[in-house]
Design an enzyme around this catalytic site. Structure first.
Site, PDB file in Angstrom:
ATOM      1  N   ARG A 264       1.386   9.198  -4.950  1.00  0.00           N
ATOM      2  CA  ARG A 264       1.473  10.639  -4.717  1.00  0.00           C
ATOM      3  C   ARG A 264       1.219  11.362  -6.031  1.00  0.00           C
ATOM      4  NH1 ARG A 264       3.843  13.741  -0.651  1.00  0.00           N
ATOM      5  NH2 ARG A 264       4.389  11.817   0.380  1.00  0.00           N
TER       6      ARG A 264
ATOM      7  N   THR B 236      -0.174  17.809  -7.171  1.00  0.00           N
ATOM      8  CA  THR B 236      -0.589  18.319  -5.850  1.00  0.00           C
ATOM      9  C   THR B 236       0.307  17.772  -4.735  1.00  0.00           C
ATOM     10  OG1 THR B 236      -2.037  16.448  -5.435  1.00  0.00           O
ATOM     11  CG2 THR B 236      -3.000  18.321  -6.619  1.00  0.00           C
TER      12      THR B 236
ATOM     13  N   ASP C 253      15.143   2.258   0.495  1.00  0.00           N
ATOM     14  CA  ASP C 253      13.759   2.053   0.069  1.00  0.00           C
ATOM     15  C   ASP C 253      13.302   0.654   0.478  1.00  0.00           C
ATOM     16  OD1 ASP C 253      11.483   1.244  -1.615  1.00  0.00           O
ATOM     17  OD2 ASP C 253      11.751   3.222  -2.492  1.00  0.00           O
TER      18      ASP C 253
ATOM     19  N   ASP D 287      11.768  -1.572  -2.383  1.00  0.00           N
ATOM     20  CA  ASP D 287      12.794  -2.099  -3.293  1.00  0.00           C
ATOM     21  C   ASP D 287      13.601  -3.206  -2.638  1.00  0.00           C
ATOM     22  OD1 ASP D 287      12.157  -0.568  -5.464  1.00  0.00           O
ATOM     23  OD2 ASP D 287      13.685   0.963  -5.104  1.00  0.00           O
TER      24      ASP D 287
END
Ligand code: URA
Length: 209
Positions: free
Chosen positions: A104, A108, A200, A203
């Site tokens: 990401r 933006t 997550d 993870d």
């Protein structure tokens, strides 16, 4: 409009509850994600086309059934999607595997491709894009767009847990892509994590934090 299939198989539900528990360690988490992916693959391939084939068993001739549709490919979205690949390959060992990596952009906030390696004949294959968590839908929408830009037309998406927000975005942006979900959760929190979710997934699969 794409079809959304939420899995109701008891084994899938049981295993998802196990990986949601915060005390489940990486080894069990990783193994169980693989098992869930295999069971989901079994459910998500129910409609593959078959043809009659004449064969001979040691006892005589018969007409059997054989897969007759497009060849298959699995495309995990890096990194957590990797956790689903082996389980799926256990069910469909002849499938080829491509990889898509996205990050990401901090300014933006848009997903940017950093890696894409697909089987050469991907456009002729039925492609299963896999990522354990469908949260905002940003990465899966972008990954599927990348595949479409490369000529892939037959795409399904598979995830272990989805948030309604991600499902809605996928349906808006890719109404032609059927979605297979292990469990549909309540919502996203302010950090775009699925609630109640499992934390997550990357993870927990790889033991990082
Ligand atoms: N990715 C994850 O691994 N977990 C979430 O809850 C959302 C996105």
């Amino acid at each position: 409009m794409s079809k959304v299939h939420v899995m109701d198989h008891p084994l899938i539900q049981h295993k998802i509850t196990y990986i949601r528990r915060k005390e489940t360690g990486s080894k069990d988490f990783r193994n169980m994600v693989g098992e869930i992916a295999a069971l989901m693959c079994y459910e998500a391939t129910r409609d593959l086309k078959l043809k009659d084939v004449e064969i001979e068993t040691p006892m005589g001739k018969m007409v059997g059934k054989e897969l007759s549709g497009k060849k298959l490919a699995i495309v995990p979205i890096l990194r957590a999607g990797l956790g689903m690949v082996d389980g799926m390959l256990n069910m469909i060992p002849a499938a080829k595997v491509g990889h898509i990596g996205l990050y990401r952009d901090p300014e933006t906030l848009k997903p940017v491709e950093y890696y894409c390696k697909l089987p050469a004949d991907s456009s002729e294959r039925e492609v299963f894009v896999v990522d354990p968590m469908l949260a905002t839908g940003g990465s899966s929408v972008a990954a599927i767009q990348m595949l479409k830009d490369k000529g892939v037309t037959n795409i399904r998406f598979m995830c272990v847990i989805a948030a309604p927000e991600g499902v809605a975005l996928m349906q808006k942006e890719h109404p032609d892509v059927d979605i297979y979900i292990g469990a549909l959760d309540e919502k996203l929190n302010d950090h775009a994590y699925i609630v109640p979710g499992l934390g997550d997934a990357g993870d927990r699969i790889f033991g990082t934090k």
